[in-house]
Design a protein around this motif. Structure first.
Motif, PDB file in Angstrom:
ATOM      1  N   UNK A  46     -13.544  -9.326   4.704  1.00 17.65           N
ATOM      2  CA  UNK A  46     -13.872 -10.745   4.853  1.00 17.65           C
ATOM      3  C   UNK A  46     -12.653 -11.472   5.422  1.00 17.65           C
ATOM      4  N   UNK A  47     -12.865 -12.711   5.857  1.00 18.74           N
ATOM      5  CA  UNK A  47     -11.754 -13.544   6.308  1.00 18.74           C
ATOM      6  C   UNK A  47     -10.923 -13.955   5.096  1.00 18.74           C
ATOM      7  N   UNK A  48      -9.620 -14.120   5.286  1.00 19.59           N
ATOM      8  CA  UNK A  48      -8.781 -14.581   4.193  1.00 19.59           C
ATOM      9  C   UNK A  48      -7.320 -14.296   4.432  1.00 19.59           C
ATOM     10  N   UNK A  49      -6.562 -14.321   3.327  1.00 18.35           N
ATOM     11  CA  UNK A  49      -5.129 -14.066   3.357  1.00 18.35           C
ATOM     12  C   UNK A  49      -4.833 -12.865   2.469  1.00 18.35           C
ATOM     13  N   UNK A  50      -3.978 -11.976   2.947  1.00 23.83           N
ATOM     14  CA  UNK A  50      -3.582 -10.817   2.139  1.00 23.83           C
ATOM     15  C   UNK A  50      -2.637 -11.325   1.058  1.00 23.83           C
ATOM     16  N   UNK A  51      -3.076 -11.243  -0.198  1.00 25.22           N
ATOM     17  CA  UNK A  51      -2.230 -11.692  -1.300  1.00 25.22           C
ATOM     18  C   UNK A  51      -1.416 -10.547  -1.888  1.00 25.22           C
ATOM     19  N   UNK A  52      -1.888  -9.325  -1.677  1.00 26.30           N
ATOM     20  CA  UNK A  52      -1.134  -8.155  -2.146  1.00 26.30           C
ATOM     21  C   UNK A  52      -1.398  -6.987  -1.205  1.00 26.30           C
ATOM     22  N   UNK A  53      -0.330  -6.315  -0.808  1.00 28.93           N
ATOM     23  CA  UNK A  53      -0.433  -5.080  -0.043  1.00 28.93           C
ATOM     24  C   UNK A  53       0.222  -4.012  -0.911  1.00 28.93           C
ATOM     25  N   UNK A  54      -0.577  -3.091  -1.423  1.00 29.47           N
ATOM     26  CA  UNK A  54      -0.123  -2.166  -2.463  1.00 29.47           C
ATOM     27  C   UNK A  54       0.372  -0.831  -1.923  1.00 29.47           C
ATOM     28  N   UNK A  55       0.456  -0.670  -0.601  1.00 31.55           N
ATOM     29  CA  UNK A  55       0.885   0.604  -0.020  1.00 31.55           C
ATOM     30  C   UNK A  55       1.991   0.381   1.003  1.00 31.55           C
ATOM     31  N   UNK A  56       2.722   1.446   1.288  1.00 30.93           N
ATOM     32  CA  UNK A  56       3.755   1.440   2.319  1.00 30.93           C
ATOM     33  C   UNK A  56       3.573   2.685   3.173  1.00 30.93           C
ATOM     34  N   UNK A  57       4.117   2.650   4.382  1.00 27.50           N
ATOM     35  CA  UNK A  57       4.021   3.819   5.254  1.00 27.50           C
ATOM     36  C   UNK A  57       4.621   5.028   4.548  1.00 27.50           C
ATOM     37  N   UNK A  58       3.916   6.152   4.626  1.00 30.21           N
ATOM     38  CA  UNK A  58       4.372   7.382   4.000  1.00 30.21           C
ATOM     39  C   UNK A  58       3.780   7.620   2.616  1.00 30.21           C
ATOM     40  N   UNK A  59       3.182   6.585   2.010  1.00 29.20           N
ATOM     41  CA  UNK A  59       2.548   6.766   0.700  1.00 29.20           C
ATOM     42  C   UNK A  59       1.346   7.695   0.820  1.00 29.20           C
ATOM     43  N   UNK A  60       1.006   8.330  -0.284  1.00 32.31           N
ATOM     44  CA  UNK A  60      -0.228   9.112  -0.386  1.00 32.31           C
ATOM     45  C   UNK A  60      -1.150   8.351  -1.326  1.00 32.31           C
ATOM     46  N   UNK A  61      -2.375   8.083  -0.885  1.00 27.21           N
ATOM     47  CA  UNK A  61      -3.348   7.393  -1.726  1.00 27.21           C
ATOM     48  C   UNK A  61      -4.440   8.370  -2.151  1.00 27.21           C
ATOM     49  N   UNK A  62      -4.928   8.134  -3.346  1.00 26.34           N
ATOM     50  CA  UNK A  62      -6.038   8.903  -3.883  1.00 26.34           C
ATOM     51  C   UNK A  62      -7.306   8.058  -3.754  1.00 26.34           C
ATOM     52  N   UNK A  63      -8.458   8.687  -3.791  1.00 24.46           N
ATOM     53  CA  UNK A  63      -9.712   7.963  -3.732  1.00 24.46           C
ATOM     54  C   UNK A  63      -9.733   6.907  -4.831  1.00 24.46           C
ATOM     55  N   UNK A  64     -10.015   5.655  -4.460  1.00 22.25           N
ATOM     56  CA  UNK A  64     -10.089   4.573  -5.426  1.00 22.25           C
ATOM     57  C   UNK A  64      -8.802   3.788  -5.602  1.00 22.25           C
ATOM     58  N   UNK A  65      -7.688   4.251  -5.035  1.00 24.38           N
ATOM     59  CA  UNK A  65      -6.433   3.519  -5.156  1.00 24.38           C
ATOM     60  C   UNK A  65      -6.502   2.192  -4.414  1.00 24.38           C
ATOM     61  N   UNK A  66      -5.859   1.184  -4.984  1.00 24.32           N
ATOM     62  CA  UNK A  66      -5.815  -0.135  -4.364  1.00 24.32           C
ATOM     63  C   UNK A  66      -4.938  -0.089  -3.105  1.00 24.32           C
ATOM     64  N   UNK A  67      -5.455  -0.625  -2.010  1.00 24.55           N
ATOM     65  CA  UNK A  67      -4.697  -0.749  -0.776  1.00 24.55           C
ATOM     66  C   UNK A  67      -4.241  -2.189  -0.588  1.00 24.55           C
ATOM     67  N   UNK A  68      -5.167  -3.136  -0.743  1.00 24.32           N
ATOM     68  CA  UNK A  68      -4.825  -4.539  -0.544  1.00 24.32           C
ATOM     69  C   UNK A  68      -5.815  -5.439  -1.262  1.00 24.32           C
ATOM     70  N   UNK A  69      -5.368  -6.681  -1.482  1.00 26.02           N
ATOM     71  CA  UNK A  69      -6.248  -7.725  -1.991  1.00 26.02           C
ATOM     72  C   UNK A  69      -6.257  -8.851  -0.954  1.00 26.02           C
ATOM     73  N   UNK A  70      -7.466  -9.266  -0.552  1.00 28.93           N
ATOM     74  CA  UNK A  70      -7.638 -10.348   0.416  1.00 28.93           C
ATOM     75  C   UNK A  70      -8.385 -11.478  -0.295  1.00 28.93           C
ATOM     76  N   UNK A  71      -7.793 -12.674  -0.295  1.00 30.46           N
ATOM     77  CA  UNK A  71      -8.456 -13.843  -0.915  1.00 30.46           C
ATOM     78  C   UNK A  71      -8.807 -14.854   0.144  1.00 30.46           C
TER      79      UNK A  71
END
Length: 71
Positions: A46-71
């Motif tokens: 959706x349109x909005x502002x990224x209030x949290x970005x929970x990953x960085x380049x090189x990270x490994x994410x698992x299924x269901x891990x938070x990537x970002x929150x957009x409000x």
């Protein structure tokens, strides 16, 4: 209302395109994941502002891990 954007699969964070505080439109790429030599864009739902970005380049994410929150 905030949208939590979560990983749909196990993958490496190949590239971070947007940062916390950035305004985004629906469909904008936030990060690009890499899995089995395939690049998978993760987009704003959706349109909005990224209030949290929970990953960085090189990270490994698992299924269901938070990537970002957009409000």
């Amino acid at each position: 209302m905030a949208d939590e954007i979560r990983a749909e699969m196990v993958a490496n964070v190949w590239k971070v395109v947007k940062a916390a505080g950035d305004e985004v439109a629906e469909g904008d790429t936030l990060v690009i994941l890499e899995s089995m030599k395939m690049e998978i864009p993760v987009v704003a739902e959706s349109d909005g502002t990224i209030t949290e970005l929970a990953v960085a380049e090189g990270d490994v994410v698992q299924e269901g891990d938070l990537i970002a929150i957009v409000e």
